[in-house]
Design an enzyme around this catalytic site. Structure first.
Site, PDB file in Angstrom:
ATOM      1  N   HIS A 272      49.859  79.242 -59.651  1.00 34.58           N
ATOM      2  CA  HIS A 272      50.751  78.495 -60.547  1.00 34.58           C
ATOM      3  C   HIS A 272      49.948  77.594 -61.484  1.00 34.58           C
ATOM      4  CE1 HIS A 272      54.665  76.367 -61.377  1.00 34.58           C
ATOM      5  NE2 HIS A 272      53.829  75.377 -61.666  1.00 34.58           N
ATOM      6  N   GLU A 273      49.070  76.793 -60.898  1.00 30.86           N
ATOM      7  CA  GLU A 273      48.311  75.835 -61.710  1.00 30.86           C
ATOM      8  C   GLU A 273      47.299  76.557 -62.611  1.00 30.86           C
ATOM      9  OE1 GLU A 273      49.582  72.924 -61.802  1.00 30.86           O
ATOM     10  OE2 GLU A 273      50.799  73.108 -59.978  1.00 30.86           O
ATOM     11  N   GLU A 302      56.020  75.586 -68.195  1.00 35.20           N
ATOM     12  CA  GLU A 302      56.425  76.060 -66.870  1.00 35.20           C
ATOM     13  C   GLU A 302      56.615  77.579 -66.872  1.00 35.20           C
ATOM     14  OE1 GLU A 302      56.037  73.801 -64.667  1.00 35.20           O
ATOM     15  OE2 GLU A 302      56.830  74.903 -62.968  1.00 35.20           O
TER      16      GLU A 302
END
Ligand code: CO
Length: 508
Positions: A272-273, A302
């Site tokens: 995700h990061e 996002e």
């Protein structure tokens, strides 16, 4: 002293550059606080952050800035300034002046009062959450809601105060726009979640094993390199809550966290990061270190992290290439688990009252609960006192989850205590933006699954670079999406994707 519009622009570019340096230094101190700061260093660090934050704010609202903006032809009605300037310069002025007006419209007394009240509120929230007692937090939350209303008033808004708050995170988007998307989406999500849960709960295949955090960290480092994260331009560390922060044009730090009983949390946080970091590192060179070198909106940011985490990272193709490596780190724990079982586990639907534990299918419903409550808080349809009951009712209605107490209900998230109203929708909007972009990417790169299985991600990154990364804040979210996909935001691609995925995994 008289200045022409070009000289004024140059002066503003210099000021902007200094302002970005200050915010990056602030970010470095915050990053350190979340990762390595010794416990007793917190007190001095808070003072350092407050002082430097004040300096950065002062830099932005300096009277010289207003003067230069006027000389560059900028007014609130014409935020892009003199028409003789280039497209990029005009975008620079539009984005910079937006930040300037937001900052300068808030009276200094109000800014100080808000910072203090929101700080106390956050501390009260942490205590109330520990005690699972909403009544303790209630007066603080009431004060913070009033501050947010006031802030929206200072900034000015069209129809509703909530529109003024949403605009911080999703420029140009209104409550009405979000409702037009969320209202039909919640019905479709609820229906799909009911079909999946009707199949009965699936136990985790991981239970009963421990996963050494050192080995998890070694795997995460390999994982970010496998994805193509250039470690000369960033690094991976651990923190209580994973995050990404940018400290300079070529320095983007990400963090993750490891759970002893389940390696998936660390793995998917790292992916995700890394997705956020790709966006930050992919901005066009001329935007870096300027106000244009930032994400187009929270939702678009996002969309990038969720695309890598969920669409790519939870797919069979991705693990076809990588599962043997993961197994080599945990031979005892994963030796007898098949690739199929692992994929089912990574996409397991388990109804939870807690947002951050939610699966990909039900996550957006958690967001819709929060959006519905927020907008009613600001329209006057709901009082702070009624919030816990309204929360529990909606959780039952949309997710069929019984909330047992305030801690696992209305007190679970930090956002409202800090006055961040209008932030939550970005998470679900990110899912929708991401899938709409992904559908177009798959049409343009038909062999994308083969590339993923081979661990070859440069074609995907190059597509995202053209469509998203390089623009920074030059395009507004709606513009970026329409330019890339030919249409405005719709939930269809997201729902088609979920239906296909869960029909297969849950044999619906
Ligand atoms: Co994120």
């Amino acid at each position: 002293m008289y200045m022409n519009y070009k000289e004024a622009l140059e002066a503003l570019r210099r000021l902007d550059r200094e302002y970005r340096h200050l915010t990056h230094v602030l970010a470095l101190l915050q990053w350190d606080q979340e990762t390595y700061l010794p416990k007793d260093g917190v007190e001095d660090r808070s003072e350092q952050l407050a002082m430097l934050g004040g300096m950065a704010h002062g830099h932005l609202i300096d009277p010289g800035v207003g003067k230069y903006l006027r000389e560059a032809g900028v007014t609130e009605e014409n935020p892009a300034g003199d028409e003789r300037l280039s497209g990029e310069d005009r975008d620079f002025l539009r984005v910079f002046s937006r930040e300037y007006y937001k900052a300068v419209k808030l009276p200094p007394d109000f800014v100080r009062y808000a910072a203090k009240t929101e700080g106390l509120s956050q501390a009260a929230w942490a205590e109330a959450r520990q005690k699972s007692d909403f009544s303790f937090f209630m007066p603080h939350l009431s004060a913070v809601v009033e501050i947010a209303k006031k802030r929206a008033q200072y900034w000015g808004y069209g129809d509703r105060a909530y529109d003024g708050l949403l605009d911080i995170y999703e420029p140009g988007m209104t409550e009405g726009d979000v409702r037009a998307i969320f209202d039909p989406l919640k019905i479709r999500l609820k229906e799909l979640a009911e079909r999946v849960t009707a199949k009965g709960p699936r136990p985790s295949v991981f239970s009963g094993f421990a996963y050494d955090s050192g080995a998890q960290h070694q795997f995460s480092l390999k994982l970010m390199e496998y994805l193509g994260f250039d470690t000369k331009r960033g690094r991976l560390d651990t923190s209580a809550h994973p995050f990404t922060t940018t400290l300079g044009a070529c320095d983007v730090r990400i963090t993750t966290r490891y759970l002893a009983e389940n390696p998936l949390s660390g793995i998917f946080s790292t992916i995700h990061e890394t997705g956020h970091a790709f966006y930050e590192l992919g901005m066009s060179g001329s935007h870096r270190g300027t106000c244009l070198g930032d994400g187009c909106s929270m939702g678009i940011h996002e969309s990038q992290s969720r695309l890598w985490e969920n669409v790519i990272g939870r797919g069979t193709a991705f693990w076809t290439g990588l599962f043997p490596l993961l197994r080599s780190y945990f031979p005892d724990q994963l030796g007898s688990i098949s690739l199929d079982a692992f994929i089912r586990e990574a996409n397991r639907v388990a109804l939870s009252p807690i947002r951050i534990e939610a699966d990909e299918l039900t996550y957006s419903l958690h967001i819709i609960v929060r959006f519905d409550l927020e907008r009613r808080l600001f329209s006057g349809g709901l009082s702070v006192e009624q919030l816990p009951h309204a929360w529990n009712t909606l959780m039952k209605e949309l997710l069929n989850v019984e909330v047992k107490n305030d801690k696992e209900g209305v007190l679970q998230d930090v956002h409202w205590s800090m006055g961040s109203f209008g932030y939550f929708p970005s998470y679900a909007l990110g899912n929708l933006y991401g899938l709409q972009l992904w559908k177009k990417l798959c049409a343009d790169i038909p062999q994308v699954d083969d590339h993923i299985a081979q661990g070859k991600f440069d074609t995907i990154r190059e597509w995202l670079n053209q469509a998203v990364y390089r623009w920074g804040r030059r395009l507004r979210p709606e513009e970026l999406l329409t330019r890339a996909t030919g249409q405005g935001l719709k939930a269809d691609s997201f729902m088609e994707y979920l239906e296909k995925k869960y029909t297969k995994i849950y044999e619906l």
